[in-house]
Design an enzyme around this catalytic site. Sequence first.
Site, PDB file in Angstrom:
ATOM      1  N   GLU A 200       1.045  -1.054   0.080  1.00 45.36           N
ATOM      2  CA  GLU A 200      -0.003  -0.064   0.116  1.00 45.36           C
ATOM      3  C   GLU A 200       0.904   1.263   0.192  1.00 45.36           C
ATOM      4  OE1 GLU A 200      -3.337   2.088   2.627  1.00 45.36           O
ATOM      5  OE2 GLU A 200      -2.279   0.698   3.559  1.00 45.36           O
ATOM      6  N   ASP A 279     -11.791   0.920   5.555  1.00 48.61           N
ATOM      7  CA  ASP A 279     -12.380   1.661   6.682  1.00 48.61           C
ATOM      8  C   ASP A 279     -13.512   2.638   6.036  1.00 48.61           C
ATOM      9  OD1 ASP A 279     -10.143   0.882   8.897  1.00 48.61           O
ATOM     10  OD2 ASP A 279      -9.146   1.253   6.962  1.00 48.61           O
TER      11      ASP A 279
END
Length: 333
Positions: A200, A279
Site C-alpha cells: 500500500e 475503513d
Amino acid sequence: MAIPDAFITGLPKAELHLHIEGSLEPEQMFDFARRNRIQIPFASVEELRAAYKFSQLQDFLDIYYRGADVLRTEADFHDLALAYFERAHADGVVHAEIFFDPQTHTDRGLPFQVVADGLLAGMTSAEARYGVTSSLILCFLRHLDEAAAFTTLQAAEPWLDRIAGVGLDSSEVGHPPSKFARVFAAAGSEGLKRVAHAGEEGPPEYVVEALDLLKIDRLDHGNRALESPELVTRLARNGMALTVCPLSNLKLCVVGDAADHPIPIMLKQGLRATINSDDPAYFGGYVADNYRAVAPYLEREDLITLARNSFLGSFLPDAAVTRHLSAIDAFAG
C-alpha cells in the site's frame, strides 16, 4: 455507456478487506460515547467528519485509534458489526471476511472475550437478519512487536475455531512483514489462513516478504506490486487474490485521482483483484461506493470479474463459492 447503479448494487459480491473498527460512523461514535459516558474531543458529528482529511496512512490511524476508545462492551461490538452488515447487505454483499484489531482494545484494558464475543454475536445476528455469512480475521498491529502478537494469538486460543485467519495491518512503512514471520508460522500451524497488508505504502519488496516469509493466502492492497513486472507475473500465475480498496487509496493519497486507479491495469494483467471498502466510515463509502468510484473506467464484464474474484479469493468452501458464482451468472444474464 454508464453502468446502471442497480447493476452495481445488485451484483452479488463478497467483501474481503473490511476493518470492523473502521466502520464506526461519527454518529455511532457519539452514541457509544454517550452510553459509555466517555468524553470525545469533538463538539459535533460535523466537526468529527471535518477531521477526516488525511494526507497519509498515519493521519488516519491517529484518529482511528482515538475513535475505537468508545467501544467498551460486548453490546458495542455487536451493534457495530450489525450496523456494518446492514449497509453491506444493501450493497449486495452476501459474504464478508472482516478484520478486527484485538490489540487496539486489549491494550486499553478490555478483555479479548468482550471484543470476540461481541463481534461473533453481531455476525450471528446479521446472518439471521440479512442472510449474510461472515468470518473473522484477527489482525496483528505491525507497529507493535512480534512478542505482543504472540501474546494476542495466545489470548485468542479459546476462539480459534471461530476465527478464519490472521492478518497484519497498521503502519506499514518501517514494519516489514519479516518482523512477524514466526507468529504467522505459529498461526499457520493452528490451521489459520494468513493475509497481510503489503504494497500500500510499502515497497514491492514487502509483498515478496509477505509471500515468501508469511506464506500468505491473500494479499491486502498490493498496489505497488505493479512496480515489479516479475512480481505481477508471479501473482497472476499463482491466482493470488488482491483486496484492493479504491476510496481508501484516494483518501490516503496512495492514488491521486480515480481515473488513475490501477484496478483496470490489474485486471488487464491477469491479477485476481477484488473491490473492498477498507475503513468505510473514514474513507467515504462502503463496497458499492468503491465499485462506483472505478466503474466509469471499466466495462460491465470487468465488474462481473471483480465480483467473481471476490468469491474465488474468499475462504469459503468450494461448494459455497460455486453457489455464489452461479448467482452472479444468473444475475448478470
